[in-house]
Design an enzyme around this catalytic site. Structure first.
Site, PDB file in Angstrom:
ATOM      1  N   CYS A  13     -20.177 -31.478  17.261  1.00  0.00           N
ATOM      2  CA  CYS A  13     -18.901 -30.861  17.607  1.00  0.00           C
ATOM      3  C   CYS A  13     -18.673 -30.993  19.112  1.00  0.00           C
ATOM      4  O   CYS A  13     -19.598 -30.977  19.903  1.00  0.00           O
ATOM      5  CB  CYS A  13     -18.888 -29.409  17.181  1.00  0.00           C
ATOM      6  SG  CYS A  13     -20.418 -28.556  17.542  1.00  0.00           S
ATOM      7  N   ARG A  33     -37.637   2.482  16.732  1.00  0.00           N
ATOM      8  CA  ARG A  33     -36.250   2.098  17.016  1.00  0.00           C
ATOM      9  C   ARG A  33     -35.914   0.753  16.383  1.00  0.00           C
ATOM     10  O   ARG A  33     -36.790  -0.073  16.116  1.00  0.00           O
ATOM     11  CB  ARG A  33     -35.978   2.058  18.526  1.00  0.00           C
ATOM     12  CG  ARG A  33     -36.826   1.099  19.298  1.00  0.00           C
ATOM     13  CD  ARG A  33     -36.260   0.900  20.692  1.00  0.00           C
ATOM     14  NE  ARG A  33     -35.163  -0.072  20.641  1.00  0.00           N
ATOM     15  CZ  ARG A  33     -34.873  -0.929  21.627  1.00  0.00           C
ATOM     16  NH1 ARG A  33     -35.555  -0.911  22.745  1.00  0.00           N
ATOM     17  NH2 ARG A  33     -33.882  -1.793  21.494  1.00  0.00           N
TER      18      ARG A  33
END
Lengths: 262, 262
Positions: A105, A249
Protein backbone atom coordinates in the site's frame (compact mmCIF):
# COMPACT_ATOMS: atom_id res chain seq x y z
CA UNK A 1 21.91 -29.35 26.69
CA UNK A 2 19.44 -32.18 26.43
CA UNK A 3 16.56 -30.34 24.80
CA UNK A 4 17.26 -29.08 21.31
CA UNK A 5 15.52 -25.76 22.01
CA UNK A 6 18.03 -24.92 24.75
CA UNK A 7 21.83 -24.86 24.58
CA UNK A 8 24.50 -23.71 27.03
CA UNK A 9 27.25 -21.11 26.88
CA UNK A 10 30.15 -20.24 29.17
CA UNK A 11 29.65 -16.73 30.52
CA UNK A 12 31.08 -14.26 33.01
CA UNK A 13 28.32 -13.05 35.33
CA UNK A 14 28.86 -9.78 37.15
CA UNK A 15 26.60 -9.22 40.16
CA UNK A 16 27.16 -6.58 42.82
CA UNK A 17 30.87 -6.24 41.83
CA UNK A 18 31.48 -10.01 42.05
CA UNK A 19 32.44 -11.88 38.86
CA UNK A 20 31.71 -15.59 38.48
CA UNK A 21 32.15 -17.91 35.53
CA UNK A 22 29.32 -20.33 34.82
CA UNK A 23 27.44 -22.24 32.15
CA UNK A 24 24.21 -20.43 31.26
CA UNK A 25 21.16 -21.61 29.31
CA UNK A 26 20.49 -20.04 25.89
CA UNK A 27 17.39 -20.24 23.67
CA UNK A 28 18.04 -21.73 20.23
CA UNK A 29 16.44 -20.45 17.02
CA UNK A 30 16.63 -22.41 13.80
CA UNK A 31 15.31 -21.93 10.28
CA UNK A 32 12.26 -24.16 9.88
CA UNK A 33 11.25 -24.75 6.26
CA UNK A 34 7.58 -25.47 5.56
CA UNK A 35 7.01 -27.18 2.22
CA UNK A 36 3.47 -27.36 0.83
CA UNK A 37 2.87 -29.87 -1.95
CA UNK A 38 6.65 -30.24 -2.40
CA UNK A 39 7.32 -26.51 -2.84
CA UNK A 40 8.96 -24.40 -0.15
CA UNK A 41 6.23 -22.12 1.13
CA UNK A 42 7.95 -20.27 3.98
CA UNK A 43 11.03 -20.37 6.23
CA UNK A 44 10.37 -19.36 9.82
CA UNK A 45 13.12 -18.78 12.39
CA UNK A 46 11.67 -20.61 15.37
CA UNK A 47 12.55 -22.83 18.31
CA UNK A 48 13.21 -26.32 16.87
CA UNK A 49 10.37 -28.17 18.60
CA UNK A 50 6.65 -28.75 17.91
CA UNK A 51 7.37 -28.45 14.19
CA UNK A 52 4.26 -30.31 13.02
CA UNK A 53 2.21 -28.03 15.27
CA UNK A 54 4.00 -24.97 13.87
CA UNK A 55 3.13 -25.95 10.30
CA UNK A 56 -0.53 -26.82 11.00
CA UNK A 57 -1.02 -23.72 13.14
CA UNK A 58 0.74 -21.44 10.66
CA UNK A 59 -1.25 -22.62 7.65
CA UNK A 60 -4.60 -22.26 9.46
CA UNK A 61 -3.73 -19.08 11.37
CA UNK A 62 -2.48 -17.36 8.22
CA UNK A 63 -5.64 -18.35 6.36
CA UNK A 64 -3.87 -20.56 3.80
CA UNK A 65 -6.15 -23.48 4.65
CA UNK A 66 -9.49 -23.45 6.45
CA UNK A 67 -8.98 -26.39 8.78
CA UNK A 68 -6.73 -29.32 9.57
CA UNK A 69 -9.03 -31.41 7.30
CA UNK A 70 -7.33 -29.70 4.35
CA UNK A 71 -4.08 -31.56 5.19
CA UNK A 72 -3.79 -35.16 3.98
CA UNK A 73 -0.23 -35.82 5.17
CA UNK A 74 2.44 -34.14 7.22
CA UNK A 75 6.04 -35.30 7.82
CA UNK A 76 8.88 -33.75 9.76
CA UNK A 77 12.45 -34.40 8.56
CA UNK A 78 15.05 -32.54 10.60
CA UNK A 79 13.99 -28.89 10.32
CA UNK A 80 11.83 -29.42 7.22
CA UNK A 81 8.09 -29.92 7.50
CA UNK A 82 6.50 -31.50 4.43
CA UNK A 83 2.77 -30.82 4.11
CA UNK A 84 0.51 -32.40 1.48
CA UNK A 85 -2.89 -30.78 1.01
CA UNK A 86 -5.97 -32.91 0.39
CA UNK A 87 -7.63 -30.32 -1.80
CA UNK A 88 -6.13 -29.05 -5.01
CA UNK A 89 -8.43 -26.03 -4.80
CA UNK A 90 -6.02 -24.06 -2.66
CA UNK A 91 -4.06 -21.62 -4.79
CA UNK A 92 -0.82 -20.84 -2.98
CA UNK A 93 0.21 -18.34 -5.65
CA UNK A 94 -2.93 -16.33 -4.97
CA UNK A 95 -2.00 -16.18 -1.30
CA UNK A 96 1.46 -14.84 -2.10
CA UNK A 97 -0.18 -12.21 -4.28
CA UNK A 98 -2.50 -11.15 -1.46
CA UNK A 99 0.46 -10.92 0.90
CA UNK A 100 2.24 -8.69 -1.53
CA UNK A 101 -0.77 -6.39 -1.97
CA UNK A 102 -1.17 -5.79 1.75
CA UNK A 103 2.44 -4.71 2.14
CA UNK A 104 2.51 -2.64 -1.03
CA UNK A 105 0.00 0.00 0.00
CA UNK A 106 1.30 3.38 -0.96
CA UNK A 107 0.53 5.51 2.08
CA UNK A 108 0.11 5.13 5.81
CA UNK A 109 -3.55 6.20 5.54
CA UNK A 110 -4.20 3.54 2.94
CA UNK A 111 -2.56 0.97 5.23
CA UNK A 112 -5.00 1.89 8.00
CA UNK A 113 -7.87 1.68 5.49
CA UNK A 114 -6.58 -1.73 4.37
CA UNK A 115 -6.51 -2.90 7.99
CA UNK A 116 -10.06 -1.69 8.57
CA UNK A 117 -11.42 -3.36 5.47
CA UNK A 118 -9.05 -6.29 5.06
CA UNK A 119 -11.00 -8.99 6.75
CA UNK A 120 -14.41 -10.49 6.36
CA UNK A 121 -13.72 -12.30 9.62
CA UNK A 122 -16.22 -11.47 12.33
CA UNK A 123 -16.17 -12.98 15.81
CA UNK A 124 -19.68 -12.92 17.27
CA UNK A 125 -19.01 -15.17 20.27
CA UNK A 126 -21.14 -14.61 23.40
CA UNK A 127 -18.35 -15.98 25.60
CA UNK A 128 -17.74 -14.09 28.82
CA UNK A 129 -14.92 -14.49 31.32
CA UNK A 130 -14.49 -13.22 34.87
CA UNK A 131 -11.76 -10.67 35.32
CA UNK A 132 -10.15 -12.78 38.07
CA UNK A 133 -9.89 -15.68 35.62
CA UNK A 134 -7.91 -13.51 33.18
CA UNK A 135 -5.42 -12.79 36.00
CA UNK A 136 -5.27 -16.54 36.76
CA UNK A 137 -4.60 -17.40 33.10
CA UNK A 138 -1.66 -15.00 32.82
CA UNK A 139 -0.27 -16.32 36.11
CA UNK A 140 -0.55 -19.94 34.94
CA UNK A 141 1.00 -19.11 31.56
CA UNK A 142 3.99 -17.45 33.26
CA UNK A 143 4.43 -20.31 35.75
CA UNK A 144 4.55 -22.79 32.87
CA UNK A 145 7.03 -20.82 30.71
CA UNK A 146 9.87 -23.22 31.42
CA UNK A 147 12.19 -22.30 28.55
CA UNK A 148 11.72 -18.60 29.32
CA UNK A 149 12.58 -19.19 32.96
CA UNK A 150 15.81 -20.92 31.96
CA UNK A 151 16.86 -18.64 29.09
CA UNK A 152 14.91 -15.36 29.15
CA UNK A 153 14.95 -15.71 25.37
CA UNK A 154 11.49 -16.98 24.42
CA UNK A 155 7.89 -15.87 24.10
CA UNK A 156 4.94 -17.97 25.25
CA UNK A 157 1.34 -18.41 24.12
CA UNK A 158 -1.38 -20.45 25.83
CA UNK A 159 -5.02 -21.41 25.39
CA UNK A 160 -7.50 -21.56 28.26
CA UNK A 161 -11.14 -22.51 28.63
CA UNK A 162 -13.45 -19.90 30.17
CA UNK A 163 -12.80 -21.24 33.67
CA UNK A 164 -9.06 -20.60 33.37
CA UNK A 165 -8.15 -24.25 32.84
CA UNK A 166 -4.89 -24.43 30.86
CA UNK A 167 -5.57 -26.32 27.61
CA UNK A 168 -2.33 -25.91 25.63
CA UNK A 169 0.91 -23.94 25.91
CA UNK A 170 3.83 -23.34 23.55
CA UNK A 171 7.06 -21.39 23.84
CA UNK A 172 9.05 -20.07 20.91
CA UNK A 173 11.74 -17.48 20.17
CA UNK A 174 9.08 -15.72 18.04
CA UNK A 175 5.84 -14.41 19.52
CA UNK A 176 4.01 -15.16 16.25
CA UNK A 177 5.34 -18.73 16.11
CA UNK A 178 4.35 -19.36 19.74
CA UNK A 179 0.76 -18.55 18.69
CA UNK A 180 1.00 -20.72 15.56
CA UNK A 181 2.27 -23.64 17.68
CA UNK A 182 -0.38 -23.41 20.37
CA UNK A 183 -3.14 -23.21 17.72
CA UNK A 184 -1.56 -26.17 15.90
CA UNK A 185 -1.44 -28.15 19.17
CA UNK A 186 -5.15 -27.53 19.75
CA UNK A 187 -6.17 -28.38 16.17
CA UNK A 188 -4.12 -31.60 16.08
CA UNK A 189 -5.86 -32.63 19.30
CA UNK A 190 -9.30 -31.88 17.85
CA UNK A 191 -9.99 -28.98 20.20
CA UNK A 192 -12.65 -26.40 19.26
CA UNK A 193 -11.29 -22.95 20.07
CA UNK A 194 -14.42 -20.84 19.66
CA UNK A 195 -14.90 -20.63 23.44
CA UNK A 196 -11.27 -20.27 24.42
CA UNK A 197 -8.98 -17.44 25.49
CA UNK A 198 -5.54 -16.93 23.90
CA UNK A 199 -2.82 -15.49 26.13
CA UNK A 200 0.56 -14.20 24.98
CA UNK A 201 3.71 -12.69 26.45
CA UNK A 202 4.26 -10.47 23.42
CA UNK A 203 3.14 -7.17 21.98
CA UNK A 204 -0.05 -7.61 19.95
CA UNK A 205 -0.13 -6.67 16.26
CA UNK A 206 -2.82 -7.06 13.59
CA UNK A 207 -1.19 -10.25 12.32
CA UNK A 208 -1.55 -11.86 15.76
CA UNK A 209 -5.21 -10.78 16.04
CA UNK A 210 -5.86 -12.26 12.59
CA UNK A 211 -4.29 -15.56 13.70
CA UNK A 212 -6.67 -15.69 16.69
CA UNK A 213 -9.64 -14.74 14.49
CA UNK A 214 -8.95 -17.46 11.92
CA UNK A 215 -8.90 -20.02 14.76
CA UNK A 216 -12.22 -18.56 16.02
CA UNK A 217 -10.80 -17.32 19.35
CA UNK A 218 -12.86 -14.42 20.82
CA UNK A 219 -10.56 -13.12 23.62
CA UNK A 220 -6.84 -12.29 23.52
CA UNK A 221 -4.89 -11.25 26.65
CA UNK A 222 -1.23 -10.23 26.81
CA UNK A 223 1.38 -9.29 29.40
CA UNK A 224 2.76 -6.71 26.93
CA UNK A 225 1.51 -3.69 24.98
CA UNK A 226 -0.80 -3.55 21.97
CA UNK A 227 0.34 -1.84 18.79
CA UNK A 228 -1.97 0.40 16.78
CA UNK A 229 -2.56 -2.24 14.09
CA UNK A 230 -3.60 -4.82 16.70
CA UNK A 231 -6.21 -2.48 18.17
CA UNK A 232 -7.71 -1.59 14.79
CA UNK A 233 -7.92 -5.27 13.79
CA UNK A 234 -9.42 -6.39 17.15
CA UNK A 235 -11.99 -3.57 17.11
CA UNK A 236 -13.02 -4.37 13.54
CA UNK A 237 -13.13 -8.18 13.82
CA UNK A 238 -14.88 -8.23 17.19
CA UNK A 239 -12.10 -9.66 19.36
CA UNK A 240 -11.75 -8.60 23.01
CA UNK A 241 -8.18 -7.38 23.46
CA UNK A 242 -6.67 -7.01 26.92
CA UNK A 243 -3.04 -5.97 27.41
CA UNK A 244 -0.59 -5.12 30.21
CA UNK A 245 -2.04 -7.86 32.43
CA UNK A 246 0.39 -7.54 35.32
CA UNK A 247 -0.25 -8.30 38.99
CA UNK A 248 -3.65 -6.81 39.78
CA UNK A 249 -4.01 -4.53 36.76
CA UNK A 250 -4.99 -4.79 33.12
CA UNK A 251 -6.09 -2.53 30.26
CA UNK A 252 -9.15 -3.52 28.20
CA UNK A 253 -8.91 -1.99 24.71
CA UNK A 254 -11.72 -3.49 22.62
CA UNK A 255 -15.08 -5.24 23.13
CA UNK A 256 -15.06 -5.15 26.95
CA UNK A 257 -18.55 -6.73 27.08
CA UNK A 258 -16.99 -10.21 27.32
CA UNK A 259 -15.22 -9.40 30.59
CA UNK A 260 -17.22 -9.59 33.84
CA UNK A 261 -15.75 -6.83 35.93
CA UNK A 262 -17.08 -8.00 39.32
CA UNK B 1 -1.80 12.49 19.21
CA UNK B 2 0.63 15.05 17.90
CA UNK B 3 3.51 12.75 17.00
CA UNK B 4 2.80 10.33 14.18
CA UNK B 5 4.56 7.48 16.00
CA UNK B 6 2.06 7.66 18.87
CA UNK B 7 -1.73 7.56 18.75
CA UNK B 8 -4.39 7.33 21.48
CA UNK B 9 -7.12 4.84 22.28
CA UNK B 10 -10.00 4.88 24.77
CA UNK B 11 -9.48 2.06 27.27
CA UNK B 12 -10.88 0.63 30.48
CA UNK B 13 -8.11 0.30 33.05
CA UNK B 14 -8.62 -2.12 35.91
CA UNK B 15 -6.35 -1.57 38.90
CA UNK B 16 -6.89 -3.13 42.31
CA UNK B 17 -10.59 -3.78 41.55
CA UNK B 18 -11.20 -0.18 40.45
CA UNK B 19 -12.20 0.47 36.80
CA UNK B 20 -11.48 3.80 35.14
CA UNK B 21 -11.94 4.94 31.56
CA UNK B 22 -9.13 6.92 30.02
CA UNK B 23 -7.26 7.78 26.84
CA UNK B 24 -4.05 5.77 26.62
CA UNK B 25 -1.03 6.18 24.34
CA UNK B 26 -0.38 3.51 21.68
CA UNK B 27 2.72 2.91 19.52
CA UNK B 28 2.03 3.09 15.77
CA UNK B 29 3.62 0.75 13.21
CA UNK B 30 3.40 1.46 9.50
CA UNK B 31 4.68 -0.24 6.37
CA UNK B 32 7.73 1.70 5.19
CA UNK B 33 8.71 0.97 1.60
CA UNK B 34 12.36 1.39 0.66
CA UNK B 35 12.92 1.82 -3.07
CA UNK B 36 16.44 1.49 -4.46
CA UNK B 37 17.03 2.83 -7.98
CA UNK B 38 13.23 3.05 -8.49
CA UNK B 39 12.56 -0.58 -7.58
CA UNK B 40 10.95 -1.62 -4.30
CA UNK B 41 13.69 -3.30 -2.32
CA UNK B 42 11.98 -4.04 1.01
CA UNK B 43 8.92 -3.14 3.10
CA UNK B 44 9.62 -2.81 6.82
CA UNK B 45 6.88 -2.45 9.45
CA UNK B 46 8.36 0.32 11.56
CA UNK B 47 7.51 3.43 13.56
CA UNK B 48 6.83 6.19 10.99
CA UNK B 49 9.68 8.52 11.93
CA UNK B 50 13.39 8.83 11.05
CA UNK B 51 12.65 7.24 7.68
CA UNK B 52 15.73 8.55 5.89
CA UNK B 53 17.81 7.22 8.81
CA UNK B 54 16.02 3.86 8.59
CA UNK B 55 16.85 3.52 4.89
CA UNK B 56 20.52 4.57 5.21
CA UNK B 57 21.03 2.42 8.31
CA UNK B 58 19.26 -0.58 6.80
CA UNK B 59 21.22 -0.54 3.56
CA UNK B 60 24.59 -0.24 5.35
CA UNK B 61 23.74 -2.56 8.26
CA UNK B 62 22.45 -5.27 5.93
CA UNK B 63 25.59 -5.01 3.82
CA UNK B 64 23.81 -3.83 0.66
CA UNK B 65 26.10 -0.82 0.41
CA UNK B 66 29.44 -0.22 2.08
CA UNK B 67 28.96 3.36 3.22
CA UNK B 68 26.71 6.39 2.94
CA UNK B 69 28.98 7.52 0.07
CA UNK B 70 27.26 4.89 -2.09
CA UNK B 71 24.03 6.94 -1.95
CA UNK B 72 23.71 9.87 -4.34
CA UNK B 73 20.16 10.92 -3.44
CA UNK B 74 17.51 10.08 -0.88
CA UNK B 75 13.92 11.38 -0.72
CA UNK B 76 11.09 10.63 1.68
CA UNK B 77 7.51 10.81 0.34
CA UNK B 78 4.93 9.78 2.91
CA UNK B 79 6.00 6.27 3.95
CA UNK B 80 8.14 5.68 0.85
CA UNK B 81 11.88 6.24 0.90
CA UNK B 82 13.44 6.64 -2.54
CA UNK B 83 17.16 5.88 -2.63
CA UNK B 84 19.40 6.42 -5.64
CA UNK B 85 22.79 4.73 -5.55
CA UNK B 86 25.87 6.50 -6.92
CA UNK B 87 27.52 3.31 -8.05
CA UNK B 88 26.00 0.98 -10.60
CA UNK B 89 28.32 -1.77 -9.35
CA UNK B 90 25.92 -2.84 -6.62
CA UNK B 91 23.95 -5.87 -7.76
CA UNK B 92 20.71 -5.95 -5.77
CA UNK B 93 19.68 -9.23 -7.39
CA UNK B 94 22.82 -10.88 -6.06
CA UNK B 95 21.91 -9.73 -2.56
CA UNK B 96 18.46 -11.26 -2.82
CA UNK B 97 20.08 -14.50 -3.97
CA UNK B 98 22.41 -14.52 -0.97
CA UNK B 99 19.48 -13.90 1.36
CA UNK B 100 17.68 -16.84 -0.13
CA UNK B 101 20.67 -19.15 0.22
CA UNK B 102 21.16 -18.41 3.91
CA UNK B 103 17.55 -19.27 4.71
CA UNK B 104 17.42 -22.35 2.51
CA UNK B 105 19.96 -24.42 4.39
CA UNK B 106 18.65 -27.93 4.70
CA UNK B 107 19.46 -28.86 8.28
CA UNK B 108 19.89 -27.18 11.63
CA UNK B 109 23.54 -28.26 11.73
CA UNK B 110 24.19 -26.69 8.35
CA UNK B 111 22.55 -23.48 9.59
CA UNK B 112 25.01 -23.36 12.50
CA UNK B 113 27.85 -24.07 10.04
CA UNK B 114 26.54 -21.28 7.81
CA UNK B 115 26.50 -18.90 10.77
CA UNK B 116 30.06 -19.81 11.73
CA UNK B 117 31.41 -19.36 8.22
CA UNK B 118 29.03 -16.75 6.81
CA UNK B 119 30.96 -13.65 7.43
CA UNK B 120 34.36 -12.37 6.52
CA UNK B 121 33.71 -9.53 8.93
CA UNK B 122 36.24 -9.34 11.73
CA UNK B 123 36.20 -6.72 14.45
CA UNK B 124 39.71 -6.25 15.82
CA UNK B 125 39.09 -3.09 17.84
CA UNK B 126 41.22 -2.51 20.94
CA UNK B 127 38.47 -0.44 22.54
CA UNK B 128 37.89 -1.08 26.22
CA UNK B 129 35.11 0.18 28.45
CA UNK B 130 34.70 0.25 32.23
CA UNK B 131 31.97 -1.98 33.56
CA UNK B 132 30.38 0.96 35.40
CA UNK B 133 30.10 2.81 32.10
CA UNK B 134 28.10 -0.08 30.60
CA UNK B 135 25.63 0.24 33.51
CA UNK B 136 25.49 4.02 32.90
CA UNK B 137 24.78 3.53 29.18
CA UNK B 138 21.86 1.19 29.78
CA UNK B 139 20.48 3.59 32.41
CA UNK B 140 20.75 6.57 30.03
CA UNK B 141 19.17 4.61 27.19
CA UNK B 142 16.20 3.67 29.38
CA UNK B 143 15.77 7.22 30.71
CA UNK B 144 15.62 8.52 27.14
CA UNK B 145 13.13 5.94 25.82
CA UNK B 146 10.29 8.44 25.66
CA UNK B 147 7.95 6.55 23.32
CA UNK B 148 8.42 3.37 25.34
CA UNK B 149 7.61 5.19 28.55
CA UNK B 150 4.36 6.46 27.03
CA UNK B 151 3.28 3.31 25.14
CA UNK B 152 5.25 0.26 26.36
CA UNK B 153 5.18 -0.72 22.68
CA UNK B 154 8.63 0.12 21.33
CA UNK B 155 12.24 -1.03 21.41
CA UNK B 156 15.17 1.33 21.71
CA UNK B 157 18.76 1.34 20.46
CA UNK B 158 21.50 3.83 21.32
CA UNK B 159 25.13 4.58 20.54
CA UNK B 160 27.64 5.74 23.16
CA UNK B 161 31.29 6.74 23.13
CA UNK B 162 33.61 4.84 25.47
CA UNK B 163 33.00 7.31 28.30
CA UNK B 164 29.26 6.63 28.27
CA UNK B 165 28.33 9.85 26.49
CA UNK B 166 25.04 9.34 24.60
CA UNK B 167 25.69 9.96 20.88
CA UNK B 168 22.44 8.87 19.20
CA UNK B 169 19.21 7.14 20.18
CA UNK B 170 16.26 5.76 18.21
CA UNK B 171 13.04 4.04 19.19
CA UNK B 172 11.03 1.77 16.94
CA UNK B 173 8.34 -0.92 17.18
CA UNK B 174 10.97 -3.33 15.79
CA UNK B 175 14.24 -4.02 17.60
CA UNK B 176 16.03 -4.47 14.27
CA UNK B 177 14.70 -1.19 12.89
CA UNK B 178 15.73 0.68 16.06
CA UNK B 179 19.32 -0.45 15.34
CA UNK B 180 19.03 0.49 11.64
CA UNK B 181 17.77 3.95 12.60
CA UNK B 182 20.46 4.70 15.18
CA UNK B 183 23.19 3.56 12.75
CA UNK B 184 21.57 5.69 10.02
CA UNK B 185 21.49 8.70 12.37
CA UNK B 186 25.20 8.31 13.10
CA UNK B 187 26.19 7.85 9.45
CA UNK B 188 24.14 10.83 8.24
CA UNK B 189 25.91 12.93 10.88
CA UNK B 190 29.34 11.73 9.76
CA UNK B 191 30.05 9.83 12.98
CA UNK B 192 32.70 7.09 13.00
CA UNK B 193 31.35 4.14 14.98
CA UNK B 194 34.49 2.03 15.30
CA UNK B 195 35.01 3.14 18.92
CA UNK B 196 31.38 3.16 20.00
CA UNK B 197 29.09 0.90 22.01
CA UNK B 198 25.65 -0.14 20.73
CA UNK B 199 22.95 -0.70 23.34
CA UNK B 200 19.56 -2.31 22.76
CA UNK B 201 16.42 -3.20 24.70
CA UNK B 202 15.84 -6.34 22.63
CA UNK B 203 16.97 -9.94 22.43
CA UNK B 204 20.14 -10.25 20.35
CA UNK B 205 20.18 -12.43 17.22
CA UNK B 206 22.86 -13.02 14.57
CA UNK B 207 21.21 -10.47 12.29
CA UNK B 208 21.61 -7.75 14.94
CA UNK B 209 25.27 -8.67 15.55
CA UNK B 210 25.88 -8.50 11.80
CA UNK B 211 24.31 -5.02 11.68
CA UNK B 212 26.72 -3.86 14.41
CA UNK B 213 29.67 -5.52 12.67
CA UNK B 214 28.95 -3.88 9.31
CA UNK B 215 28.93 -0.49 11.05
CA UNK B 216 32.26 -1.39 12.72
CA UNK B 217 30.87 -1.39 16.29
CA UNK B 218 32.95 -3.59 18.67
CA UNK B 219 30.68 -3.82 21.76
CA UNK B 220 26.94 -4.62 21.99
CA UNK B 221 25.03 -4.49 25.30
CA UNK B 222 21.38 -5.37 25.85
CA UNK B 223 18.79 -5.35 28.62
CA UNK B 224 17.40 -8.62 27.23
CA UNK B 225 18.63 -12.14 26.46
CA UNK B 226 20.91 -13.34 23.68
CA UNK B 227 19.75 -16.06 21.31
CA UNK B 228 22.03 -18.87 20.20
CA UNK B 229 22.60 -17.35 16.74
CA UNK B 230 23.65 -14.01 18.28
CA UNK B 231 26.28 -15.68 20.45
CA UNK B 232 27.75 -17.71 17.58
CA UNK B 233 27.95 -14.62 15.37
CA UNK B 234 29.48 -12.39 18.09
CA UNK B 235 32.06 -15.05 19.03
CA UNK B 236 33.04 -15.56 15.38
CA UNK B 237 33.15 -11.90 14.32
CA UNK B 238 34.94 -10.66 17.43
CA UNK B 239 32.19 -8.56 18.99
CA UNK B 240 31.87 -8.26 22.77
CA UNK B 241 28.30 -9.23 23.66
CA UNK B 242 26.82 -8.37 27.05
CA UNK B 243 23.18 -9.16 27.90
CA UNK B 244 20.77 -8.97 30.83
CA UNK B 245 22.24 -5.62 31.93
CA UNK B 246 19.84 -4.89 34.78
CA UNK B 247 20.49 -2.90 37.92
CA UNK B 248 23.91 -4.00 39.17
CA UNK B 249 24.24 -7.23 37.14
CA UNK B 250 25.19 -8.25 33.63
CA UNK B 251 26.28 -11.37 31.75
CA UNK B 252 29.31 -11.17 29.44
CA UNK B 253 29.05 -13.83 26.73
CA UNK B 254 31.82 -13.18 24.22
CA UNK B 255 35.18 -11.37 24.05
CA UNK B 256 35.21 -10.11 27.66
CA UNK B 257 38.69 -8.59 27.19
CA UNK B 258 37.13 -5.25 26.19
CA UNK B 259 35.40 -4.84 29.56
CA UNK B 260 37.43 -3.52 32.51
CA UNK B 261 35.97 -5.36 35.48
CA UNK B 262 37.34 -3.08 38.22
Amino acid sequence: MMDNEITTWKIKRLKEDRVEELEDYIAVESPINIYVNKRRFVTIFASPQLLKELAVGHLVAEGIINSIEDISQIDVRSNNVLVTLSSSNIDLEEFKLLKSITTECTSIDSYIETLKSMSNLRIGSKLYVKVDDIFKMIRKMSENSKIYRKTGGTHVAALFNKDAKLLYLAEDVGRHSAIDKVIGLALINGCDLTNSVLTSSGRITASMILKAARAGIPIVASISAPLNSGLIAAEKIGITLICFVRGKRMNIYTHPERILLD
